[in-house]
Design an enzyme around this catalytic site. Structure first.
Site, PDB file in Angstrom:
ATOM      1  N   GLU A  92      47.638  41.436  45.428  1.00 17.96           N
ATOM      2  CA  GLU A  92      48.982  41.787  44.932  1.00 17.96           C
ATOM      3  C   GLU A  92      49.383  43.225  45.268  1.00 17.96           C
ATOM      4  O   GLU A  92      49.708  44.022  44.393  1.00 17.96           O
ATOM      5  CB  GLU A  92      49.049  41.545  43.414  1.00 17.96           C
TER       6      GLU A  92
ATOM      7  N   GLU B 270      45.797  29.848  44.468  1.00 13.37           N
ATOM      8  CA  GLU B 270      45.899  29.771  42.991  1.00 13.37           C
ATOM      9  C   GLU B 270      46.980  28.757  42.607  1.00 13.37           C
ATOM     10  O   GLU B 270      47.856  29.032  41.786  1.00 13.37           O
ATOM     11  CB  GLU B 270      46.238  31.154  42.408  1.00 13.37           C
TER      12      GLU B 270
HETATM   13  C1  XIL Z   1      44.825  35.373  35.507  1.00 13.11           C
HETATM   14  C2  XIL Z   1      43.814  34.545  34.713  1.00 13.11           C
HETATM   15  O1  XIL Z   1      44.043  33.182  34.967  1.00 13.11           O
HETATM   16  C3  XIL Z   1      43.938  34.835  33.231  1.00 13.11           C
HETATM   17  O2  XIL Z   1      42.901  34.192  32.504  1.00 13.11           O
HETATM   18  C4  XIL Z   1      43.879  36.344  32.997  1.00 13.11           C
HETATM   19  O3  XIL Z   1      44.131  36.603  31.638  1.00 13.11           O
HETATM   20  C5  XIL Z   1      44.910  37.085  33.834  1.00 13.11           C
HETATM   21  O4  XIL Z   1      44.708  36.749  35.197  1.00 13.11           O
HETATM   22  N1  XIL Z   1      47.091  36.318  39.993  1.00 13.11           N
HETATM   23  C6  XIL Z   1      45.737  36.466  40.152  1.00 13.11           C
HETATM   24  C7  XIL Z   1      44.799  35.935  39.124  1.00 13.11           C
HETATM   25  O5  XIL Z   1      45.305  36.937  41.207  1.00 13.11           O
HETATM   26  O6  XIL Z   1      43.630  36.689  39.026  1.00 13.11           O
HETATM   27  C8  XIL Z   1      45.470  35.838  37.778  1.00 13.11           C
HETATM   28  O7  XIL Z   1      44.565  35.202  36.882  1.00 13.11           O
HETATM   29  C9  XIL Z   1      46.779  35.088  37.885  1.00 13.11           C
HETATM   30  C10 XIL Z   1      47.732  35.785  38.806  1.00 13.11           C
END
Ligand code: XIL
Length: 395
Positions: free
Chosen positions: A165, A270
């Site tokens: 990010e 994701e």
């Molecule tokens: C999220 C997790 O799913 C949660 O459990 C945590 O509280 C916050 O992070 N982008 C990413 C992930 O790269 O690591 C994030 O995961 C969601 C957004």
């Protein structure tokens, strides 16, 4: 019922009895309907996991992960604050167990994530007086972190989300503490340190909303620059936090093609599809710092998802996998962010305590119509089955 769906009964029956275990000779496993077998000639199918899902606390759940997926990403346990909570102090108990689980089961393990602005404790960016740490010290901390973590799992973790990010929506670099203190060079350095620590690992840049043209343009310019400077970057991860309408299939299609043209592997890292109403500007905005106030109107399916919505979600998944399959060859993996709807971060993001339905399995581990839509997206010649497959209604 077609053969694919019939095989699924074996899986869910086994799970219901909590006694399902894939046969070690592999034969029984290939008889089961699974995402990983259905997609074995296309791309890897992954899932993000948390400790209960690989530590045999719930054997049926662990069997489910092994049965359906051939790649795993830790949802939280390899993030900086989890493995490196204090200066000079590392904690690897959980991540060691995670890596052991993945290796034992021959899975393609993803390391998520090395350099991010979130889930990184404040101490990383501070000096003893509480002010901003100087550039050289922060670079040294980053090198120590990357070399320690990547080095520990050398040859075992197959790909790392090196930077996460790092772009703003307008295509400029995010003003993270990394960027502010070190400058743009932190990105090249992160890749360099990771490559030194494990020259065989794939190294990725991972981000959300790269389907937005301005952000994508900025990312492409940056990747070109890194390539020209001889930095090892293997691929780009599109996080894939989508909803029912955004992004359009054509935008996904163009995004994969654009990054593919740079000679990079592309991954959906994701994937989830938010089915709940959002406030304006919410679609695909996975900025974890977003926190919105609750509103009952924004949590309309507290007890169940209506059938019409199930079907809408199934059609959405079919549409997305139609695009993904078009890019087999460029696309190397699709990873879901969570195993069941009950595991999803979208139950608490950006509003706490909602009931969302973004994944392929419901809260009782049953495959949803969306699961069969993903399975059916891969064209196969039916074996001993009616020419018209039955509708996917087993729930
Ligand atoms: C999220 C997790 O799913 C949660 O459990 C945590 O509280 C916050 O992070 N982008 C990413 C992930 O790269 O690591 C994030 O995961 C969601 C957004």
């Amino acid at each position: 019922m077609n053969m694919k769906h019939k095989a699924f009964f074996l899986l869910v029956t086994g799970l219901a009895m909590a006694s399902f275990a894939p046969c070690s000779n592999g034969n029984a496993e290939t008889e089961l309907l699974s995402l990983k077998n259905t997609y074995k000639n296309e791309f890897l199918i992954g899932v993000s996991v948390k400790d209960s899902q690989f530590m045999a606390k719930n054997p049926a759940e662990t069997a489910f992960v092994k049965g359906q997926f051939n790649s795993i990403t830790p949802e939280n346990l390899l993030k900086w604050d989890a493995v490196h909570p204090q200066l000079g102090k590392y904690r690897f108990e959980e991540s060691d167990r995670f890596i052991e689980f993945g290796n034992k089961n021959g899975m393609f393990i993803i390391g998520h994530t090395l350099v991010w602005h979130s889930q990184t404790a404040d101490w990383v960016f501070k000096n003893a007086q509480g002010g901003d740490v100087d550039r050289e010290t922060l670079l040294a901390r980053m090198r120590d972190h990357i070399q320690t973590v990547v080095g520990r799992y050398k040859g075992r973790v197959r790909g790392w989300d090196v930077v996460n990010e790092i772009m703003e929506e307008n295509g400029s670099l995010r003003k993270s503490p990394w960027q502010k203190i070190i400058g743009e060079e932190y990105i090249a350095k992160a890749f360099q340190f990771a490559h030194e620590a494990d020259p065989t690992a794939e190294l990725y840049y991972n981000d959300y909303r790269l389907e937005v043209p301005g952000k994508r343009k900025g990312a492409i310019a940056l990747l070109r620059k890194l390539k020209a400077a001889g930095v090892t970057v293997t691929g780009v991860g599109l996080q894939g936090h989508y909803d029912l309408n955004w992004p359009k299939p054509q935008e996904v299609d163009e995004t994969i093609a654009d990054f593919g043209r740079l000679g990079l592997k592309v991954m959906i890292t994701e994937l989830d599809v938010d089915v709940l109403p959002s406030r304006p500007g919410g679609a695909g905005n996975a900025d974890v710092s977003r926190k919105e106030a609750a509103d009952p109107k924004l949590n309309p399916y507290k007890t169940a998802l209506p059938e019409a919505m199930q079907q809408k979600l199934a059609r959405r998944y079919a549409e997305l996998f139609g695009v993904y399959l078009k890019h087999r060859g460029t696309l190397s993996r699709v990873t879901f962010w969570g195993l069941t709807d009950g595991d999803s971060w979208l139950d608490n993001f950006p509003i706490k305590g909602r009931t969302n339905y973004p994944l392929l399995f419901d809260r009782s581990y049953h495959a949803k119509p969306a699961y069969f839509a993903v399975i059916d997206a891969v064209p196969v010649a039916p074996v001993n089955s009616p020419s018209q497959p039955q509708p996917a209604v087993r729930r």
